[in-house]
Scaffold this motif. Structure first.
Motif, PDB file in Angstrom:
ATOM      1  N   GLY A  68     -12.273   7.009   1.729  1.00 48.30           N
ATOM      2  CA  GLY A  68     -11.410   6.827   0.345  1.00 48.30           C
ATOM      3  C   GLY A  68     -10.582   6.968   0.427  1.00 48.30           C
ATOM      4  O   GLY A  68     -10.230   8.388   0.128  1.00 48.30           O
ATOM      5  N   PRO A  69      -9.348   6.698  -1.069  1.00 44.64           N
ATOM      6  CA  PRO A  69      -8.806   4.857  -1.266  1.00 44.64           C
ATOM      7  C   PRO A  69      -8.952   4.566   0.087  1.00 44.64           C
ATOM      8  O   PRO A  69      -8.398   5.051   0.406  1.00 44.64           O
ATOM      9  CB  PRO A  69      -8.291   5.062  -1.887  1.00 44.64           C
ATOM     10  N   TYR A  70      -9.434   3.311   0.368  1.00 48.35           N
ATOM     11  CA  TYR A  70      -9.090   2.502   1.277  1.00 48.35           C
ATOM     12  C   TYR A  70      -7.975   2.499   1.164  1.00 48.35           C
ATOM     13  O   TYR A  70      -7.448   1.333   0.562  1.00 48.35           O
ATOM     14  CB  TYR A  70     -10.041   1.738   1.593  1.00 48.35           C
ATOM     15  N   PRO A  71      -7.030   1.425   2.032  1.00 47.52           N
ATOM     16  CA  PRO A  71      -5.794   1.072   1.854  1.00 47.52           C
ATOM     17  C   PRO A  71      -6.173  -0.661   2.053  1.00 47.52           C
ATOM     18  O   PRO A  71      -7.465  -1.215   2.491  1.00 47.52           O
ATOM     19  CB  PRO A  71      -4.995   0.884   3.151  1.00 47.52           C
ATOM     20  N   SER A  72      -5.296  -1.493   1.016  1.00 44.92           N
ATOM     21  CA  SER A  72      -5.732  -2.833   0.573  1.00 44.92           C
ATOM     22  C   SER A  72      -5.298  -3.378   1.616  1.00 44.92           C
ATOM     23  O   SER A  72      -4.175  -3.631   2.537  1.00 44.92           O
ATOM     24  CB  SER A  72      -4.743  -2.679  -1.121  1.00 44.92           C
ATOM     25  N   PHE A  73      -5.770  -5.080   1.192  1.00 48.18           N
ATOM     26  CA  PHE A  73      -5.082  -5.634   2.190  1.00 48.18           C
ATOM     27  C   PHE A  73      -3.681  -6.059   2.394  1.00 48.18           C
ATOM     28  O   PHE A  73      -3.325  -6.432   3.490  1.00 48.18           O
ATOM     29  CB  PHE A  73      -5.992  -7.711   1.987  1.00 48.18           C
ATOM     30  N   LYS A  74      -3.154  -5.855   1.272  1.00 44.78           N
ATOM     31  CA  LYS A  74      -1.820  -6.299   1.478  1.00 44.78           C
ATOM     32  C   LYS A  74      -1.141  -4.978   2.379  1.00 44.78           C
ATOM     33  O   LYS A  74      -0.696  -5.434   3.200  1.00 44.78           O
ATOM     34  CB  LYS A  74      -1.310  -6.455   0.505  1.00 44.78           C
ATOM     35  N   GLU A  75      -1.486  -3.863   1.920  1.00 45.76           N
ATOM     36  CA  GLU A  75      -0.811  -2.439   2.441  1.00 45.76           C
ATOM     37  C   GLU A  75      -1.295  -2.661   4.157  1.00 45.76           C
ATOM     38  O   GLU A  75       0.047  -2.769   4.986  1.00 45.76           O
ATOM     39  CB  GLU A  75      -1.395  -1.054   2.116  1.00 45.76           C
ATOM     40  N   VAL A  76      -2.212  -3.005   4.675  1.00 43.86           N
ATOM     41  CA  VAL A  76      -2.261  -3.153   5.585  1.00 43.86           C
ATOM     42  C   VAL A  76      -1.840  -4.616   6.597  1.00 43.86           C
ATOM     43  O   VAL A  76      -0.920  -4.678   7.396  1.00 43.86           O
ATOM     44  CB  VAL A  76      -4.105  -3.757   6.623  1.00 43.86           C
ATOM     45  N   THR A  77      -1.544  -5.735   5.956  1.00 50.25           N
ATOM     46  CA  THR A  77      -0.607  -7.214   6.755  1.00 50.25           C
ATOM     47  C   THR A  77       0.840  -5.810   6.517  1.00 50.25           C
ATOM     48  O   THR A  77       1.483  -7.001   7.616  1.00 50.25           O
ATOM     49  CB  THR A  77      -0.197  -8.010   5.329  1.00 50.25           C
ATOM     50  N   GLU A  78       1.541  -5.676   5.643  1.00 54.28           N
ATOM     51  CA  GLU A  78       2.033  -4.946   5.608  1.00 54.28           C
ATOM     52  C   GLU A  78       3.160  -3.901   6.764  1.00 54.28           C
ATOM     53  O   GLU A  78       3.750  -4.243   7.218  1.00 54.28           O
ATOM     54  CB  GLU A  78       2.829  -4.438   4.375  1.00 54.28           C
ATOM     55  N   ASN A  79       1.376  -2.823   6.119  1.00 52.55           N
ATOM     56  CA  ASN A  79       1.622  -2.042   8.091  1.00 52.55           C
ATOM     57  C   ASN A  79       1.850  -2.881   9.227  1.00 52.55           C
ATOM     58  O   ASN A  79       0.386  -2.946   9.433  1.00 52.55           O
ATOM     59  CB  ASN A  79       1.345  -0.675   7.369  1.00 52.55           C
ATOM     60  N   LYS A  80       2.772  -3.450  10.160  1.00 57.27           N
ATOM     61  CA  LYS A  80       2.712  -3.351  11.154  1.00 57.27           C
ATOM     62  C   LYS A  80       1.892  -2.511  12.324  1.00 57.27           C
ATOM     63  O   LYS A  80       2.750  -1.726  12.686  1.00 57.27           O
ATOM     64  CB  LYS A  80       3.394  -4.039  11.721  1.00 57.27           C
ATOM     65  N   ASN A  81       0.105  -2.727  12.452  1.00 56.79           N
ATOM     66  CA  ASN A  81      -0.514  -1.618  13.205  1.00 56.79           C
ATOM     67  C   ASN A  81      -0.234  -2.096  14.487  1.00 56.79           C
ATOM     68  O   ASN A  81      -0.986  -3.908  13.757  1.00 56.79           O
ATOM     69  CB  ASN A  81      -1.768  -1.502  12.067  1.00 56.79           C
ATOM     70  N   ASN A  82       0.024  -1.914  15.875  1.00 55.33           N
ATOM     71  CA  ASN A  82      -0.181  -2.318  17.050  1.00 55.33           C
ATOM     72  C   ASN A  82      -1.697  -2.738  17.783  1.00 55.33           C
ATOM     73  O   ASN A  82      -1.685  -3.007  18.162  1.00 55.33           O
ATOM     74  CB  ASN A  82       0.775  -1.627  18.554  1.00 55.33           C
ATOM     75  N   LYS A  83      -2.084  -1.887  17.011  1.00 54.49           N
ATOM     76  CA  LYS A  83      -3.957  -2.044  16.986  1.00 54.49           C
ATOM     77  C   LYS A  83      -4.567  -3.080  16.534  1.00 54.49           C
ATOM     78  O   LYS A  83      -5.822  -3.978  16.895  1.00 54.49           O
ATOM     79  CB  LYS A  83      -5.013  -0.989  17.003  1.00 54.49           C
TER      80      LYS A  83
END
Lengths: 451, 298
Positions: A95-110
């Motif tokens: 950590g610090p782990y990315p937040s839910f919001k960051e993950v939704t914004e960062n479009k990860n193709n996986k």
């Protein structure tokens, strides 16, 4: 500037280039015999080709400066790439782990996303859902907005296995270099009954003095019934300061190690026979005095009869081959020719010469000296190589088969907290079809539970 | 020629029988490709398992026979035995893969490789089935582990080659003529499934290849006086290793996938075949079992 250099040094492109270059060079080395003598090369190649190959270093490619340079550069590339990637891995694991919001914004193709609505409260479902996605490492509850954010991680520790694999590769290379610097590989032939404390380096035939003397007591080859060699066995003794320390049989696959130096059975052979057995008989006392003397040509031997010395000499007659080209010279320069007597029913002709009361009889025995070729090596730091290898195999296994999976779950109260919206995002480190299938299965189980 | 009595005793007759089974299975799988009949694929799989059982029996017989005539190393060292064992390993690989995945279409490539290896062993004049005593260099307990690990690797790479071919066929057809309803394509698993299995099979192969090379190095250290001598086979095994390591790195750092990976699986297997057979047939070295009559190194 420095960052550019760093980027180049640690780039995958460089790694690919180096890998391919090293592979191609290694390939060349397998098609051109390495480390032969100049004579051998000159029978294969024309002088021009030989000089070109020599100049290119292709005749000893694995020791050439560029081969070593490319290998070292690959090692630097490996280290640099690992160091550059390391902070990201540390963050992914601790950590610090990315937040839910960051993950939704960062479009990860996986990433895979799923939203479910349910009437159940977050507290009820949290436990059931959580179990499926690994360990809960982070949670944020926002009571005002009626929001819960959870972060799950599975197999995160295995993120380190590729690093361990790379480190083990570096350990292996270090071990190899240390061994190269402090160890040696050498070769020597020992005559049966003889001893030596000098051995010759394989790479350049330079002699080295050993801290002890090796004596070859015996050499023998054993055979299978159909004549194929079964074992090559040398009995060797280690002698230090005129004291025999130990005696042991060495065989292929069964070397002897003493004081960090290992002696391997490598080859065997015999020197060109140069001694002929001559039976010396005192004709006055045929029963009491008979002796075989092994004589090489051009040397005086004492017949031990009246102190008469003799020499075996080769005769070369012009124009024709003599049937038996040896004569005996006695110390008073008298020369005796062997006389050939054919004995009936006997294949080997009896060849004799006589002087006074001494008979010289040529016997079919030749004295050959067998030798045993032994490889003598000092393999220091080889354990470092083995440790690196073992770590490499284990860490490769873990790198390949353990996939880090991260899951973010968000519970949001909707319709005035009558319903809960569950959002799940999962991201695997490695994009595998089976991961998404498993995810679908988990989701359908969750849905079943919720309905 | 070998008398039939000997071939019964040393088990080589049963290898020839298993060749017939595997070849029959290959024909079955071939028909399956055109008919798509599940029954045929099941029958072919059954025949393959029968062939596999015959081959297992042949190995047991051969090992016991070798032991009886006074050879205490397993019969795995000459070209014949190694080819037969190669076929055996890829059959096991396929059978295991078939249990986990629905890979009937792979059967035809696997049985093709296995029957080729068996046929090569049976009919190639230099691959004699007579069990010859082991030369001293090979009389070591390392032998079994060295060969076993490397053959598991070779088998895995053979499977990845088959999968790579399937992927390329599937991919090529999907992109090309979409209109033509193709029965063959429908038999193949999804390309994503093939892709993952290529990766996994290669990973298994790579772990075993690494272990096999390490075991070989440890053995060389105790037999020849050095863990690495740049012998052609050693060098080619390193080249093979590097090829697949490159595959893994391209997959994870550059995100290579699909077609590129399938091609690497195919090319990688060509390197493996060269390392396995080419090196012996073309370049003499410490490992040359394929050239009888060449002077053995102690």
């Amino acid at each position: 500037m420095l960052s550019k250099l760093n980027k180049f040094i640690s780039s995958v492109k460089l790694a690919v280039f180096l890998f391919i270059t090293i592979a191609v060079l290694a390939m060349i080395g397998t098609f051109i015999n390495q480390g032969d003598t100049i004579k051998q090369y000159k029978t294969i190649f024309s002088p021009t080709v030989y000089h070109v190959l020599y100049w290119l270093g292709f005749l000893n490619i694995y020791d050439s400066w560029y081969f070593i340079a490319f290998s070292l550069l690959l090692m630097v590339n490996l280290i640099a790439a690992s160091i550059n990637m390391f902070p990201r891995t540390i963050k992914a694991v601790f950590g610090p782990y990315p937040s839910f919001k960051e993950v939704t914004e960062n479009k990860n193709n996986k990433a895979i996303y799923e939203a479910i609505e349910t009437k159940k409260r977050p507290e009820e479902i949290k436990e059931i859902i959580g179990k499926k996605f690994g360990a809960l490492l982070d949670q944020k509850i926002n009571e005002n907005k009626d929001e819960t954010k959870l972060y799950y991680s599975k197999n995160s520790i295995f993120r380190f296995s590729p690093y361990i694999a790379h480190i083990s590769a570096i350990i292996i290379i270090i071990g190899v270099l240390l061994n190269f610097k402090y160890g040696f590989r050498s070769y020597t032939n020992i005559k049966v009954g003889g001893k030596t404390n000098v051995t010759y380096l394989l790479k350049n035939n330079k002699p080295i003095k050993l801290p002890f003397t090796i004596r070859l007591d015996r050499y023998r080859t054993t055979y299978y019934p159909d004549g194929i060699p079964k074992a090559y066995i040398s009995t060797v003794s280690i002698i230090q300061e005129h004291i025999r320390i130990l005696t042991k049989n060495i065989e292929v696959n069964h070397p002897l190690t003493y004081k960090g130096i290992t002696i391997y059975q490598a080859s065997y052979g015999h020197y060109k026979p140069d001694k002929y057995g001559i039976l010396v008989v005192n004709l006055l006392h045929i029963n009491s005095f008979k002796k075989i003397i092994y004589a090489s040509t051009g040397k005086f031997y004492n017949s031990k009869i009246n102190n008469i010395k003799f020499m075996l000499t080769r005769v070369l007659r012009k124009g024709k081959m003599s049937y038996f080209p040896y004569i005996i010279k006695l110390n008073n320069k008298k020369i005796l020719n062997f006389r050939i007597i054919r004995v009936k029913n006997q294949n080997f002709p009896l060849i004799i010469a006589r002087y006074k009361n001494i008979g010289f009889i040529m016997t079919p025995q030749l004295k050959t000296y067998y030798y045993s070729g032994v490889e003598i090596t000092k393999n220091t730091y080889v354990s470092v190589v083995w440790i690196g290898c073992i770590i490499l195999v284990i860490s490769l296994f873990f790198s390949f088969f353990f996939n880090h999976e991260e899951t973010w779950i968000s519970f949001t109260g909707i319709n005035d907290a009558k319903k809960t919206k569950i959002e799940i995002i999962s991201i695997p480190k490695k994009k595998f079809n089976s991961f998404y299938k498993k995810f679908d299965k988990k989701i359908s189980k969750i849905k079943k539970f919720l309905s | 020629m070998i008398s039939p009595n000997i071939s019964v005793l040393d088990g080589s007759l049963y290898f020839t029988v298993s060749l017939l089974f595997v070849f029959a299975s290959f024909i079955g799988y071939f028909i399956f490709l055109f008919t798509g009949s599940k029954t045929i694929s099941k029958i072919s799989f059954g025949i393959l398992i029968a062939g596999f059982i015959v081959q297992t029996a042949a190995f047991v017989i051969r090992w016991i026979y070798a032991y009886k005539i006074g050879i205490d190393t397993p019969p795995l060292v000459d070209l014949y035995d190694s080819l037969v064992f190669f076929a055996y390993v890829i059959e096991i690989g396929y059978i295991i893969l078939r249990i986990f995945y629905d890979f009937d279409a792979l059967g035809f490539i696997i049985t093709f490789i296995a029957s080729s290896a068996l046929a090569f062993a049976t009919f190639y004049p230099l691959a004699t089935s007579a069990i010859e005593p082991t030369i001293p260099a090979l009389q070591s307990y390392w032998l079994l582990y060295h060969i076993m690990t490397l053959f598991v690797a070779y088998g895995a790479f053979a499977a990845s080659f088959g999968l790579g071919i399937l992927y390329l066929i599937k991919n090529g057809r999907e992109n090309g003529n979409k209109k033509r309803g193709n029965r063959f394509l429908s038999l193949l698993p999804e390309s994503a499934v093939i892709e993952e299995s290529i990766y996994k099979v290669i990973s298994v192969g790579l772990v075993f290849l690494t272990a096999g090379i390490v075991i070989g190095a440890a053995w060389a250290d105790s037999a020849w006086g050095g863990y690495w001598s740049w012998d052609p086979k050693e060098t080619w095994s390193l080249i093979t290793w590097m090829t697949y390591i490159l595959f893994i790195h391209a997959r994870f750092t550059k995100g290579w996938g699909g077609k590129k990976m399938a091609w690497i699986a195919v090319i990688g297997f060509a390197v493996v075949i060269f390392c396995y057979l080419g090196v012996d047939l073309i370049i003499p070295g410490l490992h040359s079992y394929a050239t009888p009559g060449s002077s053995p190194i102690l």
